[in-house]
Design a protein around this motif. Sequence first.
Motif, PDB file in Angstrom:
ATOM      1  N   ILE A  31       0.904  -1.467  -0.056  1.00 53.44           N
ATOM      2  CA  ILE A  31      -0.216  -0.018  -0.206  1.00 53.44           C
ATOM      3  C   ILE A  31       0.999   1.102   0.227  1.00 53.44           C
ATOM      4  CG2 ILE A  31      -1.624   1.555   1.335  1.00 53.44           C
ATOM      5  CD1 ILE A  31      -2.737  -1.009   2.779  1.00 53.44           C
ATOM      6  N   GLN A  32       1.889   0.845   0.793  1.00 50.91           N
ATOM      7  CA  GLN A  32       2.971   2.502   0.773  1.00 50.91           C
ATOM      8  C   GLN A  32       3.244   2.820  -0.471  1.00 50.91           C
ATOM      9  OE1 GLN A  32       5.999   2.159   3.670  1.00 50.91           O
ATOM     10  NE2 GLN A  32       4.460   2.764   5.400  1.00 50.91           N
ATOM     11  N   SER A  33       4.345   2.212  -1.502  1.00 56.04           N
ATOM     12  CA  SER A  33       4.590   1.579  -2.372  1.00 56.04           C
ATOM     13  C   SER A  33       4.156   2.370  -3.667  1.00 56.04           C
ATOM     14  CB  SER A  33       5.428   0.620  -3.012  1.00 56.04           C
ATOM     15  OG  SER A  33       4.435  -0.306  -3.100  1.00 56.04           O
ATOM     16  N   LEU A  34       2.361   1.468  -3.612  1.00 56.32           N
ATOM     17  CA  LEU A  34       1.542   2.035  -4.481  1.00 56.32           C
ATOM     18  C   LEU A  34       0.902   3.789  -4.336  1.00 56.32           C
ATOM     19  CD1 LEU A  34      -0.656   0.795  -6.842  1.00 56.32           C
ATOM     20  CD2 LEU A  34      -2.399   0.922  -5.089  1.00 56.32           C
ATOM     21  N   LYS A  35       0.807   4.407  -3.363  1.00 55.96           N
ATOM     22  CA  LYS A  35       1.107   5.870  -2.090  1.00 55.96           C
ATOM     23  C   LYS A  35       1.926   6.297  -3.271  1.00 55.96           C
ATOM     24  CE  LYS A  35      -1.800   5.398   1.857  1.00 55.96           C
ATOM     25  NZ  LYS A  35      -1.657   5.297   3.313  1.00 55.96           N
ATOM     26  N   MET A  36       2.718   5.957  -3.204  1.00 56.43           N
ATOM     27  CA  MET A  36       4.219   7.038  -3.345  1.00 56.43           C
ATOM     28  C   MET A  36       4.651   6.979  -4.907  1.00 56.43           C
ATOM     29  SD  MET A  36       7.503   5.379  -0.877  1.00 56.43           S
ATOM     30  CE  MET A  36       9.288   5.877  -2.300  1.00 56.43           C
ATOM     31  N   GLU A  37       3.507   5.883  -5.546  1.00 49.97           N
ATOM     32  CA  GLU A  37       4.075   5.856  -7.157  1.00 49.97           C
ATOM     33  C   GLU A  37       2.402   6.437  -7.229  1.00 49.97           C
ATOM     34  OE1 GLU A  37       3.974   2.482 -10.746  1.00 49.97           O
ATOM     35  OE2 GLU A  37       3.792   2.248  -8.541  1.00 49.97           O
ATOM     36  N   VAL A  38       1.414   6.566  -7.176  1.00 48.70           N
ATOM     37  CA  VAL A  38       0.537   7.333  -7.476  1.00 48.70           C
ATOM     38  C   VAL A  38       1.142   8.742  -6.940  1.00 48.70           C
ATOM     39  CG1 VAL A  38      -1.252   8.577  -6.810  1.00 48.70           C
ATOM     40  CG2 VAL A  38      -1.227   6.014  -6.876  1.00 48.70           C
ATOM     41  N   LYS A  39       1.979   9.497  -6.256  1.00 52.90           N
ATOM     42  CA  LYS A  39       2.530  10.691  -5.882  1.00 52.90           C
ATOM     43  C   LYS A  39       3.920  11.300  -7.361  1.00 52.90           C
ATOM     44  CE  LYS A  39       1.770  11.291  -0.874  1.00 52.90           C
ATOM     45  NZ  LYS A  39       2.491  10.589   0.171  1.00 52.90           N
ATOM     46  N   SER A  40       4.156   9.877  -7.510  1.00 49.28           N
ATOM     47  CA  SER A  40       4.886   9.718  -8.045  1.00 49.28           C
ATOM     48  C   SER A  40       5.307  10.596  -9.584  1.00 49.28           C
ATOM     49  CB  SER A  40       6.051   8.858  -8.472  1.00 49.28           C
ATOM     50  OG  SER A  40       5.782   7.909  -9.504  1.00 49.28           O
TER      51      SER A  40
END
Length: 174
Positions: A31-40
Motif C-alpha cells: 500500500i505504501q509503495s502504491l501511494k508513493m507511485e501515485v504521488k510520483s
Amino acid sequence: MRASPSGTPRHIFGDEEESIVILSREVELAIQSLKMEVKSDNFFHKEGTRMKGISAYFMVLAVLSVTIGMTWGIQMSASHNHILSPAHAHLNLIGWVTMSIFAFYYHLVPGAQDGILPKLHLTVAVLGLITIVPGIVMAIRESGETLAKAGSMLTLLSMLLFLAVVLKSVRARA
Ligand code: HEM
Ligand code: HEM
C-alpha cells in the motif's frame, strides 16, 4: 487456507501468528509503495491529465476536423455524390488521426512542448491542413493543383518538424 491431506492446516511458516504478521506487513508495504507511485510522476503526468498548451490546440483542431469531416461524410452519403471523398478522407486522416496523435504525444511526453519547435510545428501543421483539404477539392474539380501542392509540402514539413521534436525528446531522455 489450504488443508494438508491429514486435515491439519498447512502453513508456509510453522507458526500461524508469525505468517499473519508477515503477511500484514507485506500488505502495508505494498500500500505504501502504491501511494508513493501515485504521488510520483510515473503514475500520472506531473501536470495532471488536463491537456494544456500545444497539446490542447492540437486536440481542439483534431475534434473540429472530425466534426466537419463527419458532417461532410454524411452530406456525401445523403447526396450520393462521393466525388470529393479523398478530400473528406484527408481531412479526417490528417486532421483527426494525425493531429490527435500529436496532441497525445505532447501531452504524455514530459518536456516535449518546450521551446520554439513545437509552436512552429503547430503553425505549419495548421497551415498544411487548411491548404491541403481545399487543395484536394480544387485538384478534383480540375481548377488548379497549386494549393494541393503547397498543402502537401506544408503537411510534409510539419511531419519533419515533428520528427525533430521526437528526436529531441528521445535524446533528452537518454
Ligand atoms: C459520420 C462519419 C462519416 C461518414 C458518414 C463518412 C462517409 C464517407 C463516404 C460516403 C465516403 C465515400 C466512400 C466511397 O466513395 O467509396 C467516405 C470515404 C472515406 N472516409 Fe469517411 N465518413 C465518416 C467518417 C470518417 C472518418 C472518421 C474517417 C477517418 C478517420 C474517414 C475516412 C475515410 C476514408 C479514408 C475514405 C476514403 C476511402 C476510399 O477511398 O476507399 N471517414 N467516407
Ligand atoms: C502530405 C500528405 C499527404 C498527401 C500529399 C497524400 C496524398 C494522397 C493521394 C494523392 C492519394 C490518392 C487519392 C486518390 O487516388 O484519389 C491518397 C490516398 C490515401 N491517403 Fe494520403 N496523402 C497524405 C497524407 C496521408 C496521411 C497522413 C494518411 C493517413 C493517416 C493518408 C491516408 C490515405 C489513404 C487511406 C488513402 C486512400 C483513400 C483515398 O483514396 O482517399 N494520407 N493520399
